[in-house]
Write a protein that holds these residues in place. Structure first.
Motif, PDB file in Angstrom:
ATOM      1  N   GLU A 135       0.838  -1.195   0.000  1.00  0.00           N
ATOM      2  CA  GLU A 135       0.000   0.000   0.000  1.00  0.00           C
ATOM      3  C   GLU A 135       0.873   1.244   0.000  1.00  0.00           C
ATOM      4  O   GLU A 135       2.079   1.184   0.245  1.00  0.00           O
ATOM      5  CB  GLU A 135      -0.941   0.009   1.211  1.00  0.00           C
ATOM      6  CG  GLU A 135      -2.022  -1.060   1.147  1.00  0.00           C
ATOM      7  CD  GLU A 135      -2.993  -0.958   2.305  1.00  0.00           C
ATOM      8  OE1 GLU A 135      -4.202  -1.186   2.094  1.00  0.00           O
ATOM      9  OE2 GLU A 135      -2.533  -0.683   3.433  1.00  0.00           O
ATOM     10  N   TYR A 137       1.032   5.495   1.251  1.00  0.00           N
ATOM     11  CA  TYR A 137       0.498   6.690   1.900  1.00  0.00           C
ATOM     12  C   TYR A 137       0.555   7.824   0.882  1.00  0.00           C
ATOM     13  O   TYR A 137       1.560   7.971   0.172  1.00  0.00           O
ATOM     14  CB  TYR A 137       1.361   7.097   3.104  1.00  0.00           C
ATOM     15  CG  TYR A 137       1.371   6.149   4.266  1.00  0.00           C
ATOM     16  CD1 TYR A 137       0.209   5.809   4.939  1.00  0.00           C
ATOM     17  CD2 TYR A 137       2.581   5.612   4.712  1.00  0.00           C
ATOM     18  CE1 TYR A 137       0.241   4.954   6.029  1.00  0.00           C
ATOM     19  CE2 TYR A 137       2.621   4.755   5.805  1.00  0.00           C
ATOM     20  CZ  TYR A 137       1.446   4.430   6.462  1.00  0.00           C
ATOM     21  OH  TYR A 137       1.480   3.582   7.539  1.00  0.00           O
ATOM     22  N   ALA A 152      -3.887   9.715   3.244  1.00  0.00           N
ATOM     23  CA  ALA A 152      -4.690   8.510   3.197  1.00  0.00           C
ATOM     24  C   ALA A 152      -3.776   7.342   2.835  1.00  0.00           C
ATOM     25  O   ALA A 152      -2.611   7.543   2.479  1.00  0.00           O
ATOM     26  CB  ALA A 152      -5.817   8.660   2.180  1.00  0.00           C
ATOM     27  N   GLU A 154      -3.860   3.492   0.654  1.00  0.00           N
ATOM     28  CA  GLU A 154      -4.594   2.571  -0.207  1.00  0.00           C
ATOM     29  C   GLU A 154      -3.616   1.888  -1.162  1.00  0.00           C
ATOM     30  O   GLU A 154      -2.455   2.295  -1.272  1.00  0.00           O
ATOM     31  CB  GLU A 154      -5.691   3.298  -0.972  1.00  0.00           C
ATOM     32  CG  GLU A 154      -5.230   4.392  -1.902  1.00  0.00           C
ATOM     33  CD  GLU A 154      -6.415   5.149  -2.499  1.00  0.00           C
ATOM     34  OE1 GLU A 154      -7.513   4.568  -2.606  1.00  0.00           O
ATOM     35  OE2 GLU A 154      -6.239   6.324  -2.842  1.00  0.00           O
ATOM     36  N   ALA A 158      -5.337   1.598  -6.859  1.00  0.00           N
ATOM     37  CA  ALA A 158      -6.492   2.451  -6.558  1.00  0.00           C
ATOM     38  C   ALA A 158      -6.110   3.926  -6.658  1.00  0.00           C
ATOM     39  O   ALA A 158      -6.882   4.748  -7.162  1.00  0.00           O
ATOM     40  CB  ALA A 158      -7.035   2.127  -5.174  1.00  0.00           C
ATOM     41  N   LEU A 159      -4.910   4.270  -6.174  1.00  0.00           N
ATOM     42  CA  LEU A 159      -4.451   5.656  -6.264  1.00  0.00           C
ATOM     43  C   LEU A 159      -4.206   6.055  -7.716  1.00  0.00           C
ATOM     44  O   LEU A 159      -4.540   7.171  -8.128  1.00  0.00           O
ATOM     45  CB  LEU A 159      -3.185   5.844  -5.430  1.00  0.00           C
ATOM     46  CG  LEU A 159      -2.548   7.237  -5.472  1.00  0.00           C
ATOM     47  CD1 LEU A 159      -3.539   8.307  -5.011  1.00  0.00           C
ATOM     48  CD2 LEU A 159      -1.282   7.273  -4.608  1.00  0.00           C
ATOM     49  N   ARG A 219      -4.098   3.438  10.036  1.00  0.00           N
ATOM     50  CA  ARG A 219      -4.722   2.119  10.061  1.00  0.00           C
ATOM     51  C   ARG A 219      -4.406   1.443  11.380  1.00  0.00           C
ATOM     52  O   ARG A 219      -3.516   1.862  12.114  1.00  0.00           O
ATOM     53  CB  ARG A 219      -4.268   1.259   8.889  1.00  0.00           C
ATOM     54  CG  ARG A 219      -2.790   0.968   8.862  1.00  0.00           C
ATOM     55  CD  ARG A 219      -2.402   0.267   7.558  1.00  0.00           C
ATOM     56  NE  ARG A 219      -0.983   0.008   7.503  1.00  0.00           N
ATOM     57  CZ  ARG A 219      -0.323  -0.233   6.381  1.00  0.00           C
ATOM     58  NH1 ARG A 219      -0.955  -0.234   5.237  1.00  0.00           N
ATOM     59  NH2 ARG A 219       0.978  -0.453   6.396  1.00  0.00           N
TER      60      ARG A 219
END
Length: 234
Positions: A135, A137, A152, A154, A158-159, A219
């Motif tokens: 993932e 940041y 965030a 992810e 997705a980014l 998280r």
């Protein structure tokens, strides 16, 4: 004003002594950057080396600025705990700032968020750092290093799908994400001492008391509280 700047949110341990004048940009007097896998071993020796290089006593430090993440649990705990301990020992205020804000400020090449923007074009700036677990940041900024969204966490895919929505023209941070994101990733890869102090400059000059330093984990930890006792006999 003499400011000690620390950050352990990325794969680099960053420390610096920075002179912040009453008016004008901050000036780094001494900087140290080390392998981030050895936060605990390297941070305090780096602070001692900074003082020796700059010819200043640690007792002369007026304030401490520390990157509060986002970052992995262990790294953030080491950096924030060290900053708070030093601030207590020196009777100096400790200001926590978003580490991505500091990276964005250095990438934009300006002294403080919202200052005149030397970059051309209207495109926004994206900061990415390694969140592990495959993932990333991230946080997005306008050309004057003012945060628009994030931080965030992810998956990179997705980014990557959100880059048009974020109107990103420049990506900086961890170069390892150039492939997963499908775009070039420039530097800096980690916060600079000048960037850290620049983010907190307005509060430092105004003498505003800092808010409690809250780490940006984003998280939950891997460890979980056990739900029952394990049997040790048949």
């Amino acid at each position: 004003m003499l400011v000690l700047a620390l950050d352990t949110a990325t794969t680099v341990v960053t420390a610096g002594l920075v002179e912040l004048p009453a008016d004008g940009p901050a000036t780094a007097l001494a900087v140290r950057a080390h392998d981030g896998r050895k936060h605990g071993e390297l941070l305090v020796p780096a602070v001692r080396a900074l003082c020796a290089e700059a010819g200043r006593a640690l007792q002369e430090v007026d304030a401490v600025v520390v990157g509060a993440g986002p970052g992995p649990f262990t790294g953030l705990r080491v950096g924030i705990a060290s900053a708070l301990a030093l601030g207590h020992a020196l009777d100096a205020p400790v200001h926590g700032v978003c580490s991505h804000d500091a990276i964005a400020l250095a990438a934009a090449g300006i002294a403080e968020p919202g200052a005149a923007d030397p970059r051309t074009g209207p495109d926004n700036l994206l900061v990415v750092t390694d969140a592990r677990r495959r993932e990333v940041y991230w946080a997005a900024y306008d050309p004057a290093a003012r945060r628009l969204s994030g931080p965030a966490v992810e998956p990179p895919a997705a980014l990557a799908a959100r880059l048009p929505e974020l109107a990103v023209g420049t990506v900086v941070g961890d170069p390892g994400f150039a492939g997963p994101l499908g775009v070039p990733v420039g530097g800096p890869a980690a916060p600079t001492p000048g960037g850290l102090v620049g983010v907190a400059a307005a509060a430092l000059r105004a003498g505003r008391p800092p808010a409690p330093v809250e780490p940006l984990y984003l998280r939950r930890p891997d460890a979980v509280e056990p739900t029952g006792r394990k049997r040790v006999t048949a």
